[in-house]
Design an enzyme around this catalytic site. Sequence first.
Site, PDB file in Angstrom:
ATOM      1  N   SER A 140       0.631  -1.119  -0.024  1.00 12.73           N
ATOM      2  CA  SER A 140      -0.123  -0.032  -0.028  1.00 12.73           C
ATOM      3  C   SER A 140       0.871   1.291  -0.098  1.00 12.73           C
ATOM      4  CB  SER A 140      -0.962   0.014   1.143  1.00 12.73           C
ATOM      5  OG  SER A 140      -1.898   1.155   1.096  1.00 12.73           O
ATOM      6  N   ASP A 196      -9.668  -4.587  -5.118  1.00 10.97           N
ATOM      7  CA  ASP A 196      -8.936  -3.627  -4.597  1.00 10.97           C
ATOM      8  C   ASP A 196      -9.458  -2.343  -4.975  1.00 10.97           C
ATOM      9  OD1 ASP A 196      -7.220  -1.894  -3.160  1.00 10.97           O
ATOM     10  OD2 ASP A 196      -5.454  -2.914  -3.759  1.00 10.97           O
ATOM     11  N   HIS A 246      -7.904  -5.103  -0.889  1.00 15.67           N
ATOM     12  CA  HIS A 246      -6.663  -4.158  -0.447  1.00 15.67           C
ATOM     13  C   HIS A 246      -5.918  -4.969   0.676  1.00 15.67           C
ATOM     14  CE1 HIS A 246      -4.164  -0.710  -0.647  1.00 15.67           C
ATOM     15  NE2 HIS A 246      -4.173  -0.584   0.602  1.00 15.67           N
TER      16      HIS A 246
END
Length: 214
Positions: free
Chosen positions: A94, A160, A187
């Site tokens: 991320s 995601d 995610h």
Amino acid sequence: MRFLCLHGRGTNNQVFETQTAALRYKLGANHEFEFVEGSIPSPQAPGLSKFFPSQDQYYSYVASESIADVSSCLDDLSEYVESNGPFDAFMGFSEGATIAMAFLSQYQNPSKASAEGIKAAIFICAGKPFNILGKNKTTSTAMSEEIVDIPTLHVIGKRDPVYADSLELSRMCKKERREVLEFYGGHEVPMSTKLVGEIATAFEKVVERNHFVC
């Protein structure tokens, strides 16, 4: 291979160590993994409270996406790499993946020599790439150039919310030196036995294809 690992926004080293435990085991004992924690206090990432105490401290690497904040973070990361390196590869999730890409993008800037020791990278559910070149007022912007010329693996969740951003970031890496692995998930850091095996195999494949021994 010695990896420098960067966690996601609103998490910490302990969280990322837990998330990547199976993958690190599968990659093999010949690798070393060092985790560098963000310094900016941040609210706990969504969904973590099921597994980690909400009263713990959680962090991010940047307070905002301004050029000043991102540049400050990259300066700190450069100092860490120079003081604690050398490192052979990045593994980021991320925000951590996005920061790793921004760091590697400094190859375009000859004055930033500290990135030269990084020979490979694993990006997991990366966000929109930062523009650290100063061409725009904000740092989160499309960058279509293939800047990064090292073996890279991009692990992208098909469900995601930042799926398109992850693809955009992958295109900043040389096409012939990148591998994209999409999984049916959101995610998250994949932790199933099947997916972990696929990620490890894909990373070995991309580095071997580029004549780099991991």
